[in-house]
Scaffold this active site. Structure first.
Site, PDB file in Angstrom:
ATOM      1  N   GLU A  92      -1.602  -9.001   2.982  1.00  7.87           N
ATOM      2  CA  GLU A  92      -1.467  -9.639   4.301  1.00  7.87           C
ATOM      3  C   GLU A  92      -2.799 -10.059   4.904  1.00  7.87           C
ATOM      4  O   GLU A  92      -2.843 -10.924   5.777  1.00  7.87           O
ATOM      5  CB  GLU A  92      -0.714  -8.717   5.264  1.00  7.87           C
ATOM      6  CG  GLU A  92      -1.457  -7.464   5.728  1.00  7.87           C
ATOM      7  CD  GLU A  92      -1.263  -6.245   4.825  1.00  7.87           C
ATOM      8  OE1 GLU A  92      -0.948  -6.436   3.624  1.00  7.87           O
ATOM      9  OE2 GLU A  92      -1.447  -5.111   5.302  1.00  7.87           O
ATOM     10  N   CYS A 149       0.819  -1.203   0.000  1.00  9.63           N
ATOM     11  CA  CYS A 149       0.000   0.000   0.000  1.00  9.63           C
ATOM     12  C   CYS A 149       0.866   1.271   0.000  1.00  9.63           C
ATOM     13  O   CYS A 149       1.407   1.630  -1.037  1.00  9.63           O
ATOM     14  CB  CYS A 149      -0.988  -0.044   1.151  1.00  9.63           C
ATOM     15  SG  CYS A 149      -2.433   0.954   0.798  1.00  9.63           S
ATOM     16  N   HIS A 201      -3.663  -4.775   0.216  1.00  5.15           N
ATOM     17  CA  HIS A 201      -3.037  -5.372   1.404  1.00  5.15           C
ATOM     18  C   HIS A 201      -3.102  -6.899   1.330  1.00  5.15           C
ATOM     19  O   HIS A 201      -4.045  -7.501   1.839  1.00  5.15           O
ATOM     20  CB  HIS A 201      -3.779  -4.911   2.666  1.00  5.15           C
ATOM     21  CG  HIS A 201      -3.543  -3.477   2.998  1.00  5.15           C
ATOM     22  ND1 HIS A 201      -2.471  -3.049   3.736  1.00  5.15           N
ATOM     23  CD2 HIS A 201      -4.241  -2.368   2.674  1.00  5.15           C
ATOM     24  CE1 HIS A 201      -2.512  -1.741   3.870  1.00  5.15           C
ATOM     25  NE2 HIS A 201      -3.580  -1.292   3.236  1.00  5.15           N
TER      26      HIS A 201
HETATM   27  N1  GLN Z   1      -1.800   6.695   3.064  1.00  8.22           N
HETATM   28  C1  GLN Z   1      -1.963   6.007   1.822  1.00  8.22           C
HETATM   29  C2  GLN Z   1      -3.345   6.239   1.230  1.00  8.22           C
HETATM   30  O1  GLN Z   1      -4.235   6.668   1.891  1.00  8.22           O
HETATM   31  C3  GLN Z   1      -1.720   4.527   1.997  1.00  8.22           C
HETATM   32  C4  GLN Z   1      -2.690   3.867   2.913  1.00  8.22           C
HETATM   33  C5  GLN Z   1      -2.221   2.531   3.389  1.00  8.22           C
HETATM   34  O2  GLN Z   1      -1.029   2.221   3.346  1.00  8.22           O
HETATM   35  N2  GLN Z   1      -3.120   1.730   3.886  1.00  8.22           N
HETATM   36  O3  GLN Z   1      -3.555   5.992   0.058  1.00  8.22           O
END
Ligand code: GLN
Length: 551
Positions: free
Chosen positions: A527, A394, A525
């Site tokens: 994970e 992410c 994600h």
């Molecule tokens: N801060 C970034 C976004 O909002 C990544 C978010 C995250 O890593 N879950 O896109």
């Protein structure tokens, strides 16, 4: 009248905490579920959090731990991740509730005149709403057994109404409801003896709400001896065999096996009058044995920022990441040695980044905000230039793109809108529809949440790892790779190996193996969908690359 699920009589097990929290209620729920599944029963689980927050999305991870995202996009508690991982379940918003959510739905219904002019009261309407939600989740899963975890410990004002729900359900279906208390049995160093009194008090407190536990799970440093079991049985009004010893162990995955040492599944099945097949915990045993046999290390650095709270390291914030690393490492026959590194250190002292050379792989997990960001970019650059396997999740993927834009394409000051709205090169930006939502301060609705399909490009690391043309992965982010820069980044050598089906959103970025052993980031994600039984393919590919480097 008994609740029926597809002709079967539905059974319910409540799990509550005594003495103190954080001693493993979530793992208890997951493990009870697992052992009942190994007896051929269909199981589902619910978590009740006694907060006013309507969901876990607005809670600070350093205070509350990881926000676990379900495939339907609901933002929940990390325990839900344990339930999914241990029991192989796909849970949804019907499996999670908070005090805030329960009150909100009762109030909304009252405003819609759905109570037909009744005086709507905390008791019985709130517990009734809780019970209705539990039964709905049980029905949806067609579960033989539904396990419900009540957050916190007995004796807290916060969870009184949930304990009241147990009492009400037990009166309605005495033979279909069990209560398990997970209690802590300390061995104070000055006394040197295991003390059962705190548990006795916890059970008394639970009794005060009209609920008698059927089982006591005695969490302790050591195995409970016969004398302590007897004592607890006498003073807590349970049978001796219903006091289950749950000593500290090396791995959470041992817990189901340990419960079976005390024949917990037999005891539960008998008490609930269920019919079940013989024990088949062998599959699980094999996985645990494989994990234990993996002794050679693979050294992974996790670079992030939500690690510390006072003097303590909080790996709970990244619990799913941690577990996914374990799952993949065990499958690769390795024991993961995980080191948590704060990225801010590389901002104060850029030369410190050289420490990454001592690891087999580096992972940067998700995150929000600007703290430690430049340090993360420094770390990513170091991994790219020194061919250290790098896996970005992410934010870790977005920053991979920023790093590449700055240092390979030479786009000076390239950044994400989250950090530098004035940047000339916003390689990570917000999509037009999200912008509209943000204008209206609709922050909850401004994130891409939950499962979305990604289409994989052939002949890439991602495609080889997954072995399928399409995948559904879970998201939780506001920003995306800016479509206006995709051509330039691709021409500069970065491969977007997965996109949304319409090709607009970039889901995975990677470098070809000819240029780097493993340099890959996912906008989603991964994970959240890894388990001991089925490690995530991208984690596995990352760990395999790390093992190669370690050789
Ligand atoms: N801060 C970034 C976004 O909002 C990544 C978010 C995250 O890593 N879950 O896109």
């Amino acid at each position: 009248m008994a609740t029926k699920n597809g002709g079967k009589r539905a059974k319910f097990i409540f799990v509550v905490g005594g003495v103190m929290s954080g001693v493993g209620k979530g793992i208890t729920v997951s493990s009870i579920g697992r052992i009942l599944q190994s007896r051929g029963l269909t199981v589902t689980a619910l978590k009740i959090d006694p907060y006013i927050n309507v969901d876990a999305g607005t809670m600070n991870p350093t205070e509350h731990g990881e926000v676990f995202v379900l495939s339907d996009g609901y933002e929940t508690d990390q325990d839900m991740g344990n339930y999914e991982r241990f029991m192989g379940l796909h849970l949804d918003r019907g499996n999670y509730m908070t005090t805030g959510l329960v009150y909100k739905s009762v109030i909304d219904r009252e405003r819609n005149l759905e109570y037909g002019g009744q005086c709507v009261q905390v008791v019985p309407h709130i517990p009734r709403e809780v019970i209705a939600r539990i039964k709905a989740a049980s029905k949806k899963a067609e579960a033989d057994v539904t396990i419900i975890e009540i957050g916190g410990t007995v004796g807290e004002y916060e969870n009184i109404l949930f304990l009241e729900a147990i009492r009400m359900m037990k009166i309605e279906h005495p033979e279909d409801v069990l209560t398990v208390i997970v209690s802590y049995v300390p061995t104070p160093s000055t006394v040197g003896e295991m003390k059962t009194k705190p548990t006795q008090h916890a059970v008394r407190t639970l009794n005060g709400t009209g609920v008698q536990p059927d089982f006591i799970i005695a969490r302790a440093e050591h195995v409970l001896d016969e004398k302590r079991k007897e004592k607890m049985a006498t003073f807590c009004n349970v049978r001796k065999e219903d006091v289950i010893s749950a000593p500290d162990i090396e791995s959470i995955y041992d817990v189901p096996l340990n419960f079976e040492k005390d024949k917990l599944s037999d005891l539960i099945i008998k008490k609930l009058g269920l019919r079940a097949k013989a024990r088949t915990i062998g599959e699980w045993q094999k996985l645990v044995t494989r994990a234990k046999a993996a002794t050679k290390p693979v050294r992974i650095a996790v670079v992030g920022k939500y690690f510390s709270s006072g003097d303590y390291v909080l790996s709970d914030v990244y619990i799913s990441v941690l577990e996914a690393i374990k799952h993949a490492s065990f499958a690769a026959g390795r024991h993961p040695e995980i080191t948590w590194l704060g990225s801010e250190a590389y901002e104060k002292n850029p030369a410190k980044v050289k420490e990454l050379a001592g690891f087999d792989g580096v992972l940067i997990p998700g995150g929000f905000g600007s703290r430690g960001i430049e340090g993360k970019i420094t770390a990513i650059r170091y991994c790219r230039e020194h061919k250290i396997p790098y896996f970005g999740l992410c934010y870790g993927m977005q920053l991979l793109v920023v790093e590449y834009a700055r240092n390979v394409l030479g786009l000076r000051g390239a950044n994400t809108l989250e950090i530098d709205p004035k940047s000339k090169h916003l390689v990570i930006d917000i999509m037009p529809e999200q912008k509209e939502k943000l204008k209206k301060k609709d922050y909850g609705g401004s994130m891409r949440l939950g499962g979305y399909t990604a289409v994989l490009a052939k002949k890439t690391i991602a495609a080889a790892a997954y072995g399928t043309p399409e995948v559904v992965e879970r998201h939780r982010h506001r920003y995306e790779v800016n479509p206006e820069y995709v051509d330039r980044l691709s021409a500069g050598g970065l491969v977007f190996s997965a996109t949304s089906p319409d090709g607009i959103l970039m889901e995975i970025a990677e470098l070809p193996v000819s240029k780097h052993p493993f340099f890959l980031g996912t906008q989603f994600h991964p994970e959240f969908q890894s388990s001991l039984a089925s490690p995530h393919p991208l984690f596995l590919a990352f760990i395999k690359a790390a093992v190669k480097r370690g050789k």
